[in-house]
Design a protein around this motif. Structure first.
Motif, mmCIF file in Angstrom:
data_model
loop_
_atom_site.group_PDB
_atom_site.id
_atom_site.type_symbol
_atom_site.label_atom_id
_atom_site.label_comp_id
_atom_site.label_asym_id
_atom_site.label_seq_id
_atom_site.Cartn_x
_atom_site.Cartn_y
_atom_site.Cartn_z
ATOM 1 N N LYS A 159 -34.760 -113.827 -5.244
ATOM 2 C CA LYS A 159 -33.272 -114.352 -4.909
ATOM 3 C C LYS A 159 -32.386 -113.744 -6.012
ATOM 4 O O LYS A 159 -31.339 -113.074 -5.799
ATOM 5 C CB LYS A 159 -32.983 -115.588 -4.394
ATOM 6 N N ASN A 180 -28.425 -109.787 -2.214
ATOM 7 C CA ASN A 180 -28.115 -109.844 -0.837
ATOM 8 C C ASN A 180 -29.418 -109.753 0.006
ATOM 9 O O ASN A 180 -29.735 -109.485 1.143
ATOM 10 C CB ASN A 180 -27.451 -108.574 -0.552
ATOM 11 N N GLN A 229 -30.401 -112.187 1.996
ATOM 12 C CA GLN A 229 -30.135 -112.619 3.294
ATOM 13 C C GLN A 229 -30.245 -111.579 4.319
ATOM 14 O O GLN A 229 -30.300 -111.797 5.543
ATOM 15 C CB GLN A 229 -28.939 -113.559 3.403
ATOM 16 N N ASN A 230 -29.443 -110.416 4.002
ATOM 17 C CA ASN A 230 -29.663 -109.102 4.963
ATOM 18 C C ASN A 230 -30.813 -108.085 4.786
ATOM 19 O O ASN A 230 -30.858 -107.060 5.483
ATOM 20 C CB ASN A 230 -28.470 -108.589 4.396
ATOM 21 N N ASP A 270 -39.217 -121.428 2.098
ATOM 22 C CA ASP A 270 -38.284 -121.306 1.188
ATOM 23 C C ASP A 270 -37.078 -120.273 1.651
ATOM 24 O O ASP A 270 -35.995 -121.010 1.721
ATOM 25 C CB ASP A 270 -38.633 -121.117 -0.199
ATOM 26 N N VAL A 326 -36.645 -118.970 4.638
ATOM 27 C CA VAL A 326 -36.256 -119.539 5.974
ATOM 28 C C VAL A 326 -35.218 -120.766 5.972
ATOM 29 O O VAL A 326 -34.089 -120.702 6.535
ATOM 30 C CB VAL A 326 -37.028 -119.896 7.047
ATOM 31 N N SER A 327 -35.538 -121.730 5.102
ATOM 32 C CA SER A 327 -34.662 -122.883 4.849
ATOM 33 C C SER A 327 -33.510 -122.762 4.134
ATOM 34 O O SER A 327 -32.410 -123.441 4.248
ATOM 35 C CB SER A 327 -35.642 -123.981 4.061
ATOM 36 N N SER A 328 -33.479 -121.437 3.539
ATOM 37 C CA SER A 328 -32.365 -121.025 2.762
ATOM 38 C C SER A 328 -31.272 -120.011 3.563
ATOM 39 O O SER A 328 -30.519 -119.562 3.143
ATOM 40 C CB SER A 328 -32.784 -120.259 1.440
ATOM 41 N N GLY A 329 -31.825 -119.723 4.795
ATOM 42 C CA GLY A 329 -30.964 -118.887 5.413
ATOM 43 C C GLY A 329 -31.479 -117.593 6.214
ATOM 44 O O GLY A 329 -30.775 -116.784 7.032
ATOM 45 N N LEU A 330 -32.903 -117.355 5.868
ATOM 46 C CA LEU A 330 -33.257 -116.067 6.343
ATOM 47 C C LEU A 330 -33.602 -116.144 7.765
ATOM 48 O O LEU A 330 -34.206 -117.462 8.180
ATOM 49 C CB LEU A 330 -34.396 -115.808 5.484
ATOM 50 N N ASN A 331 -33.120 -115.249 8.697
ATOM 51 C CA ASN A 331 -33.919 -115.382 10.157
ATOM 52 C C ASN A 331 -35.419 -115.282 10.020
ATOM 53 O O ASN A 331 -36.170 -114.592 9.369
ATOM 54 C CB ASN A 331 -33.122 -114.123 10.740
#
Length: 443
Positions: free
Chosen positions: A398, A403, A405-406, A424, A426-431
């Motif tokens: 990260k 970026n 997440q994209n 980790d 996915v829980s942080s926002g990754l699809n």
């Protein structure tokens, strides 16, 4: 993984619903022996349906690969269904056999049978004559299945023993089909559950005979010759290059194939470490000495040797529309990414790619070749060497790719590390659909 879990659930739920339309698990009056009678029917029906699907999946059907995102996930489903069928078989066996023991021990009192004046038809009468034999066949098939399940699950048992013993499942399955046909309640055959049973057992039996006659994957097999061998002793890695015949139709970077170098040993799955060029028809595998078979390869493989290649399989092929890709290759998990970089060199695209590779035992020659591949493919390399650099983690990724997440993330390496990274991210926002992991585990 969601599709695999959903499919597993539906395979259990749908036959259960159809069975409940034909019978009940709450007979009236509700007694142990009344429940035993219906539960033996239910567990037997569900177990043979699961085993039928297990036999069908053993054929490595390519047409359902896209739905499950690769044959590695299909093998996972195959394993879950096999274990579930085994557990149902244990319950089925206990209610059938254990009840008789408990009566003999004086724990249960067997109900008195009332004489039946029912006139049986020809088919029913014949089925009745087969009851004793079918019970014995089912019992011994179950005992053999228990042994085979333990061979499959105990990973210390050599892989080639597992492959050879696994073929006996086909004979066990055919024996259990006979057991099921004879002992299934006659009334079921005119119900939807009976139709499902017939369809499943027909296709399962066909699959069993394909397995017995060693025809699995025949249409996807090609012949090849070993043309080069490069050993990296420090890494315990062997790089093998094959020249394939004209029957090989090509593959995508990231896919794998089953290779047979010794028919007594059987086939082994290997990730392909090269892109496909129809002009030179060469394919490279990178194998690490992790077990008895792979440890012997450096001594058994010779230039000029003929081998058989079956495939390609897998959907770990970097195919999505994301402009940012993150590749994570831990240890020997670097293999599919070497193939990917080889492909990018020939077919460049506009994606931004960050490649993270962690290794505990660096080899200068191997790393130089890797860096050359990275340079030629315009990929950003992040190399982590244990005991020299800090440990590769999701936090470090990260940090280096703000970026993230994209992006879509592609991971190959130890399963537990991959699961940890996935959780980790996915829980942080990754699809969840953007984390791709190859479950390269065939047993």
């Amino acid at each position: 993984m969601k599709r695999m879990k959903f499919s597993f659930l539906m395979i259990l739920v749908v036959p259960t619903i159809l069975w409940l339309l034909a019978d009940t698990l709450y007979p009236e009056p509700f007694t142990y022996f009344a429940f035993r009678k219906v539960f033996i029917q239910y567990s037997g029906v569900l177990a043979i349906i699961l085993m039928s699907i297990v036999m069908i999946l053993a054929l490595r059907p390519k047409f359902i690969e896209p739905y499950f995102d690769g044959i590695d996930k299909i093998y996972k489903l195959h394993k879950w269904l096999g274990i579930s069928a085994f557990l149902l078989g244990v319950l089925h066996w206990w209610f059938a056999k254990g009840t008789k023991w408990m009566v003999g021990w004086g724990w249960l009192e067997k109900p008195v049978k009332t004489p039946s004046n029912e006139v049986l038809g020809t088919i029913e009468a014949w089925f009745k004559t087969q009851k004793g034999l079918s019970e014995s066949v089912g019992e011994w098939a179950f005992y053999i299945m228990v042994i085979l399940i333990f061979i499959a699950l105990i990973k210390k048992i050599p892989y080639h023993w597992f492959v050879k013993s696994h073929k006996i499942f086909a004979l066990v399955y055919i024996a259990l089909v006979y057991h099921t046909i004879i002992l299934t309640k006659i009334g079921y055959w005119s119900e939807p559950i009976g139709l499902l049973l017939i369809v499943m057992m027909v296709f399962g039996t066909i699959a069993a005979f394909i397995s017995l006659f060693k025809k699995i994957g025949n249409s996807r097999k090609s012949q090849a010759k070993i043309v080069d061998l490069v050993e990296y002793p420090k890494l315990k890695i062997l790089e093998t290059t094959l020249l394939l015949d004209d029957t090989w139709k090509g593959h995508k970077a990231g896919q794998f194939a089953f290779v047979t170098s010794n028919k007594k040993e059987g086939h082994h799955p290997y990730t392909i470490a090269s892109s496909w060029d129809k002009n030179d028809k060469k394919m490279t595998f990178i194998t690490k000495a992790l077990g008895d078979h792979t440890s012997r390869l450096k001594d058994t493989l010779k230039i000029g040797m003929n081998v058989e290649v079956e495939g390609p399989y897998g959907c770990f092929d970097f195919g999505d529309d994301k402009k940012l890709h993150i590749y994570i290759g831990a240890g020997i998990g670097v293999t599919p990414f070497i193939a990917r970089m080889n492909d990018l060199e020939k077919n460049p695209n506009d994606k931004t790619i960050h490649f993270f590779h962690s290794t505990s035992k660096p080899d200068d020659e191997f790393l130089e070749n890797l860096k050359e591949d990275v340079k030629n493919s315009n990929v950003n390399l992040h190399l982590f060497v244990s005991k020299i650099d800090e440990r590769l983690s999701s936090e470090k990724i990260k940090e280096l790719v703000p970026n993230w997440q994209n992006s879509s993330i592609w991971y190959c390496g130890p399963l537990k590390f991959g699961q940890s990274l996935r959780e980790d991210f996915v829980s942080s926002g990754l699809n969840p659909e953007d984390f791709h992991q190859e479950l390269f585990e065939m047993r």
